[in-house]
Design an enzyme around this catalytic site. Structure first.
Site, PDB file in Angstrom:
ATOM      1  N   GLY A  46     -68.169 -56.253 -73.848  1.00 41.96           N
ATOM      2  CA  GLY A  46     -67.322 -57.330 -74.683  1.00 41.96           C
ATOM      3  C   GLY A  46     -65.817 -57.392 -74.268  1.00 41.96           C
ATOM      4  O   GLY A  46     -65.474 -56.528 -73.638  1.00 41.96           O
ATOM      5  N   GLN A  51     -57.146 -58.637 -75.466  1.00 39.62           N
ATOM      6  CA  GLN A  51     -56.987 -57.710 -74.420  1.00 39.62           C
ATOM      7  C   GLN A  51     -56.723 -58.143 -72.951  1.00 39.62           C
ATOM      8  O   GLN A  51     -56.762 -57.558 -72.102  1.00 39.62           O
ATOM      9  CB  GLN A  51     -58.480 -57.223 -74.246  1.00 39.62           C
ATOM     10  CG  GLN A  51     -59.126 -56.398 -75.149  1.00 39.62           C
ATOM     11  CD  GLN A  51     -60.405 -55.805 -75.201  1.00 39.62           C
ATOM     12  OE1 GLN A  51     -61.294 -56.431 -75.330  1.00 39.62           O
ATOM     13  NE2 GLN A  51     -60.464 -54.691 -74.432  1.00 39.62           N
ATOM     14  N   CYS A  88     -63.781 -48.584 -74.710  1.00 40.11           N
ATOM     15  CA  CYS A  88     -63.023 -49.833 -74.590  1.00 40.11           C
ATOM     16  C   CYS A  88     -62.592 -50.162 -73.367  1.00 40.11           C
ATOM     17  O   CYS A  88     -61.991 -49.183 -72.690  1.00 40.11           O
ATOM     18  CB  CYS A  88     -61.983 -49.981 -75.759  1.00 40.11           C
ATOM     19  SG  CYS A  88     -60.938 -51.655 -75.795  1.00 40.11           S
ATOM     20  N   LEU A  89     -62.597 -51.388 -72.864  1.00 37.88           N
ATOM     21  CA  LEU A  89     -62.010 -51.662 -71.377  1.00 37.88           C
ATOM     22  C   LEU A  89     -60.343 -51.290 -71.610  1.00 37.88           C
ATOM     23  O   LEU A  89     -59.676 -51.325 -70.529  1.00 37.88           O
ATOM     24  CB  LEU A  89     -62.085 -52.965 -70.921  1.00 37.88           C
ATOM     25  CG  LEU A  89     -63.647 -53.458 -70.885  1.00 37.88           C
ATOM     26  CD1 LEU A  89     -63.929 -54.690 -70.512  1.00 37.88           C
ATOM     27  CD2 LEU A  89     -64.213 -52.524 -69.494  1.00 37.88           C
ATOM     28  N   HIS A 130     -66.645 -54.301 -82.912  1.00 32.43           N
ATOM     29  CA  HIS A 130     -65.603 -53.664 -82.095  1.00 32.43           C
ATOM     30  C   HIS A 130     -64.580 -54.793 -81.710  1.00 32.43           C
ATOM     31  O   HIS A 130     -63.440 -54.682 -81.754  1.00 32.43           O
ATOM     32  CB  HIS A 130     -66.219 -52.957 -81.055  1.00 32.43           C
ATOM     33  CG  HIS A 130     -65.238 -52.470 -79.912  1.00 32.43           C
ATOM     34  ND1 HIS A 130     -64.996 -51.299 -79.625  1.00 32.43           N
ATOM     35  CD2 HIS A 130     -64.441 -53.245 -78.961  1.00 32.43           C
ATOM     36  CE1 HIS A 130     -64.011 -50.858 -78.644  1.00 32.43           C
ATOM     37  NE2 HIS A 130     -63.764 -52.237 -78.343  1.00 32.43           N
ATOM     38  N   GLU A 131     -65.188 -55.958 -81.407  1.00 30.91           N
ATOM     39  CA  GLU A 131     -64.391 -57.106 -80.909  1.00 30.91           C
ATOM     40  C   GLU A 131     -64.019 -57.770 -82.066  1.00 30.91           C
ATOM     41  O   GLU A 131     -62.681 -58.160 -81.956  1.00 30.91           O
ATOM     42  CB  GLU A 131     -65.278 -58.121 -80.217  1.00 30.91           C
ATOM     43  CG  GLU A 131     -66.028 -57.541 -78.778  1.00 30.91           C
ATOM     44  CD  GLU A 131     -65.373 -56.748 -77.752  1.00 30.91           C
ATOM     45  OE1 GLU A 131     -63.960 -57.063 -77.798  1.00 30.91           O
ATOM     46  OE2 GLU A 131     -65.667 -55.958 -77.280  1.00 30.91           O
ATOM     47  N   HIS A 134     -60.533 -55.969 -82.764  1.00 30.25           N
ATOM     48  CA  HIS A 134     -59.357 -56.470 -81.815  1.00 30.25           C
ATOM     49  C   HIS A 134     -58.572 -57.517 -82.427  1.00 30.25           C
ATOM     50  O   HIS A 134     -57.543 -57.693 -82.066  1.00 30.25           O
ATOM     51  CB  HIS A 134     -59.922 -56.830 -80.484  1.00 30.25           C
ATOM     52  CG  HIS A 134     -60.301 -55.530 -79.683  1.00 30.25           C
ATOM     53  ND1 HIS A 134     -59.231 -54.567 -79.002  1.00 30.25           N
ATOM     54  CD2 HIS A 134     -61.413 -55.211 -78.991  1.00 30.25           C
ATOM     55  CE1 HIS A 134     -59.599 -53.942 -78.413  1.00 30.25           C
ATOM     56  NE2 HIS A 134     -61.080 -53.970 -78.072  1.00 30.25           N
TER      57      HIS A 134
HETATM   58 ZN    ZN Z   1     -62.222 -53.009 -76.872  1.00 23.62          ZN
END
Ligand code: ZN
Length: 166
Positions: A46, A51, A88-89, A130-131, A134
């Protein structure tokens, strides 16, 4: 294919609330395509627009069942709980235990601004939560139970341990 730079935790853009998308423009469609490319390239499941430095309510997800584009997503219902490892990226090489709903029903628009509803359990439910966090400027680390721990950054070196990075 165009990759965008993934912002790393500490970057203020990750702490801001995103604005709704009111109109799908060619530029916004390009952003969505780039977000998918960037997510697949980074081997995440995701990615949210902040991000890649864009404060818009757009997320992309693929938990192995094909790409999902969520514009202006809203979580309608949740049920149950699941506690598990989350990464998380925007925080490569680390993970922590987070409790999330085990079922999520959400409403969103696709890349053509067609409204749809989506139901997910387990990893998909986790990814949606999670997304969506963000988009509110919330990183999962604020929800971690216990300490963050190191994970293998190069997934291909550890074929038996697949880390789910959302
Ligand atoms: Zn993330």
């Amino acid at each position: 294919m165009a990759l965008r730079q993934i912002r790393i935790m500490g970057d203020k853009v990750l702490e801001k609330k995103c604005r709704e998308v009111t109109e799908m423009t060619p530029r916004m469609k390009e952003l969505i395509r780039d977000m998918l490319d960037t997510m697949y390239d980074a081997e995440g499941v995701g990615l949210a627009a902040p991000q890649v430095g864009v404060l818009r309510r757009i997320v992309v997800i693929d938990v192995g069942e094909g790409p999902i584009v969520m514009v202006n997503p809203v979580i309608l219902e949740t049920e149950g709980t699941q506690t598990g490892s989350e990464g998380c990226l925007s925080l490569p090489g680390q993970a922590g235990n987070v409790t999330r709903p085990n079922y999520v029903k959400a409403r969103a628009f696709d890349e053509n601004m067609e409204e749809y509803e989506l139901e997910g359990t387990e990893l998909l439910a986790r990814a949606i939560c999670h997304e969506c966090d963000h988009l509110e400027g919330i990183m999962y680390v604020s929800k971690v139970e216990g300490d963050l721990y190191e994970v293998e950054a190069e997934a291909e070196e550890e074929p038996y341990e697949e880390e789910e990075t959302v």
